[in-house]
Enzyme design. Structure first.
Site, short mmCIF file in Angstrom:
data_model
loop_
_atom_site.label_atom_id
_atom_site.label_comp_id
_atom_site.label_asym_id
_atom_site.label_seq_id
_atom_site.Cartn_x
_atom_site.Cartn_y
_atom_site.Cartn_z
N LYS A 57 0.84 -1.22 0.00
CA LYS A 57 0.00 0.00 0.00
C LYS A 57 0.86 1.25 0.00
CE LYS A 57 -1.46 1.59 4.09
NZ LYS A 57 -1.25 2.98 4.52
N ASN A 58 1.86 1.29 0.88
CA ASN A 58 2.62 2.52 1.04
C ASN A 58 3.56 2.79 -0.13
OD1 ASN A 58 1.27 3.03 3.35
ND2 ASN A 58 2.90 2.40 4.75
N ARG A 73 -3.93 10.06 4.83
CA ARG A 73 -2.76 10.91 4.99
C ARG A 73 -1.95 11.04 3.69
NH1 ARG A 73 0.48 14.38 8.18
NH2 ARG A 73 2.64 13.92 7.69
N CYS A 117 -5.24 7.66 9.56
CA CYS A 117 -5.43 7.01 10.86
C CYS A 117 -5.00 7.95 11.98
CB CYS A 117 -4.60 5.73 10.94
SG CYS A 117 -5.30 4.35 10.02
N ARG A 167 0.16 14.93 13.13
CA ARG A 167 1.00 14.56 11.98
C ARG A 167 1.24 15.80 11.14
NH1 ARG A 167 -1.30 8.89 9.68
NH2 ARG A 167 0.68 8.85 8.58
N PRO A 168 2.17 16.65 11.59
CA PRO A 168 2.40 17.91 10.86
C PRO A 168 2.97 17.65 9.46
CG PRO A 168 4.03 17.62 12.60
CD PRO A 168 3.06 16.49 12.74
N ILE A 169 2.90 18.69 8.61
CA ILE A 169 3.49 18.55 7.26
C ILE A 169 4.52 19.67 7.03
CG2 ILE A 169 1.60 17.29 6.16
CD1 ILE A 169 0.69 20.05 5.01
N ASP A 170 5.11 20.15 8.12
CA ASP A 170 6.06 21.26 8.00
C ASP A 170 7.27 20.91 7.12
OD1 ASP A 170 6.48 19.48 10.21
OD2 ASP A 170 8.14 20.74 10.86
N ASP A 179 5.02 0.58 11.81
CA ASP A 179 3.78 -0.07 11.35
C ASP A 179 3.68 -1.53 11.80
OD1 ASP A 179 3.20 2.31 10.16
OD2 ASP A 179 3.75 1.69 8.13
N ILE A 196 8.03 6.95 16.76
CA ILE A 196 7.73 7.73 15.55
C ILE A 196 6.45 8.54 15.74
CG2 ILE A 196 7.30 7.62 13.04
CD1 ILE A 196 10.10 6.65 13.73
N ARG A 206 -7.89 -0.89 4.81
CA ARG A 206 -7.06 0.16 4.19
C ARG A 206 -5.75 -0.41 3.68
NH1 ARG A 206 -7.96 5.68 7.36
NH2 ARG A 206 -6.99 6.36 5.44
C1 EPZ Z 1 4.46 6.88 6.10
O1 EPZ Z 1 3.71 7.93 6.69
C2 EPZ Z 1 3.53 5.70 6.04
N1 EPZ Z 1 2.38 6.03 5.24
C3 EPZ Z 1 3.10 5.30 7.43
O2 EPZ Z 1 2.32 4.13 7.33
C4 EPZ Z 1 4.35 4.98 8.27
O3 EPZ Z 1 3.94 4.70 9.59
C5 EPZ Z 1 5.29 6.18 8.25
O4 EPZ Z 1 5.60 6.55 6.88
C6 EPZ Z 1 6.59 5.91 8.98
O5 EPZ Z 1 7.23 4.80 8.41
C7 EPZ Z 1 2.48 5.98 3.91
O6 EPZ Z 1 3.51 5.69 3.34
C8 EPZ Z 1 1.24 6.25 3.14
P1 EPZ Z 1 6.56 10.35 8.03
P2 EPZ Z 1 4.24 9.43 6.65
O7 EPZ Z 1 6.36 11.58 7.26
O8 EPZ Z 1 4.86 9.69 5.34
C9 EPZ Z 1 6.70 13.50 11.64
C10 EPZ Z 1 0.51 2.69 7.87
O9 EPZ Z 1 0.00 2.15 8.89
N2 EPZ Z 1 6.64 14.51 10.57
O10 EPZ Z 1 7.84 9.60 7.90
O11 EPZ Z 1 3.14 10.28 7.11
C11 EPZ Z 1 5.34 12.80 11.77
O12 EPZ Z 1 4.44 13.55 12.54
C12 EPZ Z 1 0.99 4.10 7.90
O13 EPZ Z 1 0.59 2.12 6.77
C13 EPZ Z 1 6.78 15.85 10.91
O14 EPZ Z 1 6.98 16.19 12.07
O15 EPZ Z 1 5.36 9.33 7.75
C14 EPZ Z 1 5.72 11.48 12.38
O16 EPZ Z 1 5.86 11.64 13.76
C15 EPZ Z 1 0.66 4.88 9.09
N3 EPZ Z 1 6.69 16.77 9.91
C16 EPZ Z 1 7.09 11.20 11.76
O17 EPZ Z 1 7.58 12.45 11.28
C17 EPZ Z 1 6.48 16.42 8.62
O18 EPZ Z 1 6.40 17.31 7.76
C18 EPZ Z 1 7.06 10.19 10.62
O19 EPZ Z 1 6.27 10.71 9.55
C19 EPZ Z 1 6.35 15.06 8.28
C20 EPZ Z 1 6.42 14.11 9.29
#
Ligand code: EPZ
Length: 419
Positions: free
Chosen positions: A22-23, A92, A116, A121-124, A306, A328, A398
């Site tokens: 999926k991811n 997300r 979920c 989950r910020p996007i900064d 995950d 995480i 999902r």
């Molecule tokens: C991906 O999410 C996966 N989703 C998640 O899978 C997975 O848990 C995660 O990576 C970590 O491996 C998809 O690929 C669709 P991140 P993503 O950006 O991209 C913080 C599942 O169950 N962060 O690496 O959202 C954030 O808040 C899911 O399949 C910021 O602070 O993960 C988190 O604490 C759930 N600012 C950490 O980083 C940002 O701009 C990891 O987030 C971006 C992220």
């Protein structure tokens, strides 16, 4: 409302091929939107998150056709650069359309993404990186308006955290551009490598994906391509840990051992046999596994967040005590209250869970609150004595194509029924 009914306590035997990740599929579909020819994507299971991505593609003007597990995406001639809030809020990873839309249309309008509930989950990092590539991004009342007044400006970026989604967004935005963009401290997850391999097969020039430094030499255009999605490492991990919890012997025909090293190591340390061969992985468990000591989730190649809930479910029936630290996400323990209903002995403080294994869990009526938590409840119910009901399997759908068929073909007594 449907639910899963599980009569637990059966050993797992058999072999399966793990379906596509999926991811990986979700960013590949955003990449397919950027291709100027037709994309044929093999190994795409029917998952609700994939169907939402297809709806986004159709809204943006692409034609999407499914032939079994193959998706055929025909490019769009539409001028649309807006994604409706109802689709953005569904998951997300809709945020990866930001890089793809900026690249193709030079602008985009979208709401903040949903997904979920795992804590904030910020996007900064996405916004900061795309801004450094030349985007102008405004966020007002939960809506993002993005433009690219002078096109993508190649840049050297350092991510303060190796965010998977931000790395994907940067790769998508910079794939078609003038100049070379470098990402330092990039996410190293296998799904990043899969995205780069897909884009390279469409004509991109991306090097280093899978390492912490990704170099994107921008090209003029992306062509159509044909590509097979990598197998889902979290589903492989789920089946492996379920076998350790239930005992038995299973073969995962197409699992990639390199993606599963922390799982293999923990299972072997606890007494489960894991044989690795060219044709896949065989997991054999005859005895109750020893608990795993302390495990902390980390970005790849560390233990994957995950797979954390599934490990906690397994740990609940192991000998001794395990300490699990979720590093995480802030709030990924909703499933633990439900595991306790199945008889698990788990104490939590903040992001730390201390699990004292019990000899046997007992069937109960429990509710999924998120994808991986729901999968963890399924594994615990498969190992428990007696009947369990898992409500809201829509969360599990999902990321797992018919989890009842995945475990059903391994000999579990699991059915989906209407309430
Ligand atoms: C991906 O999410 C996966 N989703 C998640 O899978 C997975 O848990 C995660 O990576 C970590 O491996 C998809 O690929 C669709 P991140 P993503 O950006 O991209 C913080 C599942 O169950 N962060 O690496 O959202 C954030 O808040 C899911 O399949 C910021 O602070 O993960 C988190 O604490 C759930 N600012 C950490 O980083 C940002 O701009 C990891 O987030 C971006 C992220």
């Amino acid at each position: 409302m449907s639910c899963l009914k599980i009569d637990g306590g059966k050993r797992l035997y058999g072999e399966i091929a793990v379906h596509g990740a999926k991811n990986s599929i979700l960013p590949l579909l955003a990449a397919a939107y950027m291709c100027q020819g037709q994309t044929v994507l093999h190994n795409c299971p029917f998952l609700s998150d994939v169907e939402i991505s297809l709806k986004i593609l159709e809204y943006l003007g692409c034609k999407c056709e499914r032939q079994g597990s193959t998706l055929i995406i025909s490019p769009s001639n539409s001028n649309c650069f807006e994604i409706p809030e109802c689709l953005m809020r569904e998951m997300r990873s809709s945020i990866v359309f930001m890089g793809a839309l900026l690249s193709k249309m030079g602008s985009c309008v979208m709401s903040l993404p949903g997904g979920c509930e795992l804590g904030p989950r910020p996007i900064d990092i996405h916004i900061d990186s795309l801004t450094k590539l030349g985007a102008v991004i405004e966020c007002n009342h939960g809506f993002l308006t993005c433009s690219l007044p002078e096109g993508i400006k190649a840049a050297e970026l350092y991510l303060k955290f190796p965010s998977v989604g931000a790395t994907e967004n940067i790769i998508l935005a910079a794939a078609v551009s003038n100049g070379t963009t470098v990402i330092h401290n990039a996410a190293r997850e296998p799904e990043i490598e899969d995205l780069a391999l897909f884009l390279n097969s469409a004509g991109a020039e991306i090097n280093g994906a899978g390492s912490d430094t990704v170099v994107i030499n921008g090209v003029n255009r992306l062509n159509g391509t044909e590509y097979t999605v990598m197998p889902d490492r979290i589903i492989a991990a789920t089946c492996m840990m379920a076998t350790a919890a239930c005992k038995g012997r299973i073969c995962l025909n197409n699992a990639n051992k390199n993606h599963l090293i922390p799982i293999i190591s923990i299972l072997r340390d606890g007494g489960t046999l894991v044989d690795v061969s060219d044709s896949g992985l065989t997991v054999t468990s005859h005895f109750r596994q020893h608990n795993f000591g302390t495990v902390t989730t980390q970005p790849y190649p560390g233990f994957p967040t995950d797979a954390g809930p599934i490990l906690v479910a397994l740990s609940s029936v192991c000998k001794g005590t395990g300490v699990f630290i979720e590093n995480i996400f802030d709030s990924r323990f909703h499933y633990i209250d439900e595991l306790r209903l199945l008889g698990a002995d788990i104490k939590t403080v903040g992001r730390v869970a201390v699990i004292t294994g019990v000899k046997s869990l007992v069937g109960a009526d429990v509710v999924s609150h998120d994808l991986r938590g729901g999968a963890a409840l399924t594994v615990a119910a498969l190992a428990a004595k007696g009947c369990s009901i898992i409500r809201k399997p829509c969360y599990i759908d999902r990321g797992y194509q018919k989890i009842e068929e995945i475990f059903g073909c391994l000999g579990a007594d699991i059915k989906r029924t209407e309430d």
